[in-house]
Design a protein around this motif. Structure first.
Motif, PDB file in Angstrom:
ATOM      1  N   TRP A 168       0.780  -1.226   0.000  1.00  0.00           N
ATOM      2  CA  TRP A 168       0.000   0.000   0.000  1.00  0.00           C
ATOM      3  C   TRP A 168       0.815   1.283   0.000  1.00  0.00           C
ATOM      4  N   LYS A 192      -2.736  -9.362  -7.027  1.00  0.00           N
ATOM      5  CA  LYS A 192      -3.513  -8.920  -5.861  1.00  0.00           C
ATOM      6  C   LYS A 192      -2.961  -7.582  -5.404  1.00  0.00           C
ATOM      7  N   SER A 245       6.059  -7.117   3.755  1.00  0.00           N
ATOM      8  CA  SER A 245       6.848  -7.367   4.959  1.00  0.00           C
ATOM      9  C   SER A 245       7.643  -8.669   4.869  1.00  0.00           C
ATOM     10  N   GLN A 251       6.015 -16.425   4.511  1.00  0.00           N
ATOM     11  CA  GLN A 251       4.821 -17.266   4.284  1.00  0.00           C
ATOM     12  C   GLN A 251       4.641 -17.575   2.798  1.00  0.00           C
ATOM     13  N   GLU A 398      12.250  -2.518  11.620  1.00  0.00           N
ATOM     14  CA  GLU A 398      11.753  -1.567  10.645  1.00  0.00           C
ATOM     15  C   GLU A 398      10.548  -0.849  11.250  1.00  0.00           C
TER      16      GLU A 398
HETATM   17  P1  NAD Z   1       2.051  -7.091   4.447  1.00  0.00           P
HETATM   18  O1  NAD Z   1       3.313  -7.732   4.054  1.00  0.00           O
HETATM   19  O2  NAD Z   1       1.180  -7.752   5.426  1.00  0.00           O
HETATM   20  O3  NAD Z   1       1.139  -6.818   3.154  1.00  0.00           O
HETATM   21  C1  NAD Z   1       1.611  -6.717   1.827  1.00  0.00           C
HETATM   22  C2  NAD Z   1       0.699  -7.493   0.893  1.00  0.00           C
HETATM   23  O4  NAD Z   1       0.727  -8.879   1.232  1.00  0.00           O
HETATM   24  C3  NAD Z   1      -0.770  -7.083   0.949  1.00  0.00           C
HETATM   25  O5  NAD Z   1      -1.307  -7.123  -0.362  1.00  0.00           O
HETATM   26  C4  NAD Z   1      -1.373  -8.170   1.837  1.00  0.00           C
HETATM   27  O6  NAD Z   1      -2.741  -8.342   1.628  1.00  0.00           O
HETATM   28  C5  NAD Z   1      -0.592  -9.383   1.393  1.00  0.00           C
HETATM   29  N1  NAD Z   1      -0.571 -10.493   2.344  1.00  0.00           N
HETATM   30  C6  NAD Z   1      -0.736 -10.459   3.702  1.00  0.00           C
HETATM   31  N2  NAD Z   1      -0.680 -11.705   4.221  1.00  0.00           N
HETATM   32  C7  NAD Z   1      -0.445 -12.555   3.200  1.00  0.00           C
HETATM   33  C8  NAD Z   1      -0.277 -13.975   3.095  1.00  0.00           C
HETATM   34  N3  NAD Z   1      -0.321 -14.773   4.158  1.00  0.00           N
HETATM   35  N4  NAD Z   1      -0.048 -14.501   1.871  1.00  0.00           N
HETATM   36  C9  NAD Z   1       0.029 -13.711   0.786  1.00  0.00           C
HETATM   37  N5  NAD Z   1      -0.149 -12.383   0.814  1.00  0.00           N
HETATM   38  C10 NAD Z   1      -0.379 -11.791   2.003  1.00  0.00           C
HETATM   39  O7  NAD Z   1       2.382  -5.628   4.918  1.00  0.00           O
HETATM   40  P2  NAD Z   1       1.581  -4.782   6.009  1.00  0.00           P
HETATM   41  O8  NAD Z   1       1.057  -5.628   7.112  1.00  0.00           O
HETATM   42  O9  NAD Z   1       0.629  -3.941   5.328  1.00  0.00           O
HETATM   43  O10 NAD Z   1       2.779  -3.938   6.582  1.00  0.00           O
HETATM   44  C11 NAD Z   1       3.572  -4.499   7.604  1.00  0.00           C
HETATM   45  C12 NAD Z   1       4.979  -4.070   7.503  1.00  0.00           C
HETATM   46  O11 NAD Z   1       5.495  -4.494   6.244  1.00  0.00           O
HETATM   47  C13 NAD Z   1       5.208  -2.591   7.509  1.00  0.00           C
HETATM   48  O12 NAD Z   1       5.260  -2.074   8.801  1.00  0.00           O
HETATM   49  C14 NAD Z   1       6.524  -2.503   6.808  1.00  0.00           C
HETATM   50  O13 NAD Z   1       7.532  -2.759   7.730  1.00  0.00           O
HETATM   51  C15 NAD Z   1       6.484  -3.622   5.807  1.00  0.00           C
HETATM   52  N6  NAD Z   1       6.126  -3.187   4.436  1.00  0.00           N
HETATM   53  C16 NAD Z   1       7.104  -3.191   3.513  1.00  0.00           C
HETATM   54  C17 NAD Z   1       6.817  -2.764   2.231  1.00  0.00           C
HETATM   55  C18 NAD Z   1       7.865  -2.716   1.192  1.00  0.00           C
HETATM   56  O14 NAD Z   1       7.769  -1.907   0.279  1.00  0.00           O
HETATM   57  N7  NAD Z   1       8.852  -3.588   1.239  1.00  0.00           N
HETATM   58  C19 NAD Z   1       5.536  -2.345   1.899  1.00  0.00           C
HETATM   59  C20 NAD Z   1       4.532  -2.398   2.865  1.00  0.00           C
HETATM   60  C21 NAD Z   1       4.856  -2.827   4.134  1.00  0.00           C
END
Ligand code: NAD
Length: 499
Positions: A168, A192, A245, A251, A398
């Motif tokens: 996001w 997605k 993340s 996962q 982070e």
């Molecule tokens: P996240 O990793 O949970 O979400 C990123 C994407 O993964 C979303 O589309 C989410 O729906 C999807 N997702 C979540 N669980 C999943 C699963 N089990 N299998 C497949 N897809 C899945 O990120 P978040 O919870 O929104 O943010 C958490 C932390 O992640 C933040 O605090 C930050 O540290 C990090 N982050 C990093 C980036 C980056 O650009 N590398 C981007 C967003 C967040």
């Protein structure tokens, strides 16, 4: 299929816009199998702005069917690379023509400043699509002379249907980073988008439907543990690319391993060191230092979140950096000159607040900020922590918010040990006027990117990705196309003896 009607604040160049927010498969919209929706909020105002279709596992199956059919009939090797490139460039043109709308949606949904969304996010997304338009069809194999009676050649074949899962923080830009190399390579896509910020990608799907044959790009949103898991464990998805993340990256890799062993590329978190040597141009370093962390409210995977200052200039540089950070204007996406917007979700606001509290509890000094900004929306003040020990949570984890952690170092040896003392390895920067020192320290830093005398400057032609737990594989440049191709070796027997 559900639609949304977005209204922009008074004074903005656009009044309102309607868009489809369903499941996008075969260039058509539907409500999604389950018929449920997810609330999307504008983080600057903490208001619901749309109810988008919550996709299910069955929707993922339907999207894979569509992508598979497109791969076998109209895309992949059925469309020459030059034609795939032409279509990517056409989409780039449409992104630019619709920049005002795309950026308005992005600003409302993500919270970032409209001007930045337009001039950076949307323009960089268009530039990325155009870059990959130019690379399509140029991913040639080799001819290998083996011996007099034999030769071989290689083909870089598109890998098939690919899954892509994006976050996001840069919704439309990550969309383009993923689309470009996959389409240039000839793959078809099941993407997605984040359930927190799906709207700009949905608008982009309207443009995609004007350019690409049905089924080439399929887009849906839903929860990670349902839709994201269905993609990463799908038996007919041949590759998965993820940005987000480190926790979820793990996962995804497990799901890939437990299903069809699809190759995985991951672009994950970071805790990137930004290093200021005593011989640096301190004004330059302060300027990039503030930009390197507070851009996008600190929600950048490559954010320069650990600033290391050489002892001899510590006070002088900290003052310059502090003044620079004090001058950052915090504000809503449609306020003039706002640079730092809100955190993009309530959850992220809570996570960042918890990190700030942990910093206070562990005895670090709040040198600037440290609290909520304003009373509406998910804003946090630009925050600087000093007196930070490497063992503290704020120095290790982070934060992904507008919080910078300042530490001292003595000399190069001390610096390198401290800078590399992290499980991450995404980015880093070195500020010094001594180019030999910059290059030798660049060699020692364990990170996928080292910026010298700048920060956060990404180029389409330059690979981007992580060492260590920051990820696997590289995005951007010709490297990213390799993620979406499989190399086939064809051996030709000319006149060799029979066995
Ligand atoms: P996240 O990793 O949970 O979400 C990123 C994407 O993964 C979303 O589309 C989410 O729906 C999807 N997702 C979540 N669980 C999943 C699963 N089990 N299998 C497949 N897809 C899945 O990120 P978040 O919870 O929104 O943010 C958490 C932390 O992640 C933040 O605090 C930050 O540290 C990090 N982050 C990093 C980036 C980056 O650009 N590398 C981007 C967003 C967040």
């Amino acid at each position: 299929a559900p639609t949304a009607s977005l209204t922009f604040p008074e004074g903005h160049s656009l009044k309102n816009i309607d868009l489809s927010v369903g499941v996008f498969i075969n260039n058509e919209w539907s409500a999604g199998e389950g018929g449920k929706t997810i609330e999307v909020r504008a983080p600057a105002y903490d208001k619901v702005i749309a109810n988008v279709a919550e996709a299910t596992e069955n929707d993922v199956d339907r999207a894979v069917d569509a992508a598979e059919k497109a791969f076998e009939t109209v895309w992949g090797e059925h469309t020459p690379g030059s034609e795939r490139g032409r279509l990517l460039m056409k989409l780039a043109d449409l992104f630019e023509e619709h920049a005002e709308t795309l950026a308005s949606i992005e600003a409302l949904d993500n919270g970032k400043a409209f001007g930045i969304a337009k001039n950076f996010d949307v323009m960089a997304a268009a530039g990325c699509l155009r870059f990959y338009g130019g690379l399509a069809g140029k991913n040639d194999g080799k001819t290998i002379e083996v011996n007099e009676s034999k030769f071989a050649f290689t083909r870089h074949e598109p890998i098939g249907v690919v899954g892509q899962i994006i976050p996001w923080n840069f919704p439309i830009l990550m969309f383009a980073w993923k689309l470009g190399p996959a389409l240039a390579a000839g793959c078809t896509i099941v993407m997605k988008v984040s359930e927190i910020t799906p709207l700009s990608a949905f608008y982009a799907c309207q443009l995609i439907a004007k350019v690409f044959p049905p089924g080439v790009v399929n887009v849906l949103t839903g929860y990670g543990n349902v839709v994201g898991a269905a993609i990463s464990s799908h038996m007919r998805i041949m590759k998965v690319a993820f940005t987000g993340s480190t926790l979820v990256g793990r996962q995804i890799m497990k799901a890939a391993a437990n299903s069809n062993l699809k190759p995985v590329t991951l672009e994950l978190g970071g805790k990137s060191p930004n290093i200021v040597f005593e011989d640096a141009d301190l004004d330059q370093a302060a300027s990039w230092g503030a930009f390197g962390l507070f851009f996008n409210a600190g929600q950048c995977c490559c954010a320069g979140s650990r600033i290391f200052i050489q002892e001899s200039i510590y006070d002088k540089f900290l003052e310059k950096l502090t003044n620079k950070i004090k001058s950052i204007k915090v504000g809503g996406p449609f306020e003039a000159d706002a640079f730092q917007g809100p955190l993009t979700s309530k959850l992220q606001y809570d996570r960042v607040s918890a990190h700030i509290q942990a910093g206070k509890d562990e005895g670090a000094t709040v040198h600037l900020g440290g609290g909520r900004h304003g009373t509406e929306g998910y804003f946090i003040e630009p925050t600087i922590f000093t007196d930070v020990e490497p063992s503290m949570k704020i120095a290790k984890e982070e934060i992904f918010g507008p919080v910078i952690v300042v530490q001292k170092f003595k000399d190069e040896k001390d610096l390198i040990a401290k800078a590399n003392d992290t499980m991450y390895g995404l980015a880093s920067a070195i500020f010094s006027r001594d180019i030999s020192r910059a290059i030798s320290v660049a060699k020692e830093i364990k990170a996928g990117t080292v910026w010298v005398n700048c920060y956060n400057t990404l180029e389409n032609g330059v690979p981007f990705g992580g060492f260590k737990m920051s990820g696997i594989g590289r995005e951007l440049s010709s490297e990213a196309i390799l993620n979406y191709t499989a190399v086939k070796a064809v051996h030709i027997n000319l006149n060799g003896p029979n066995p």
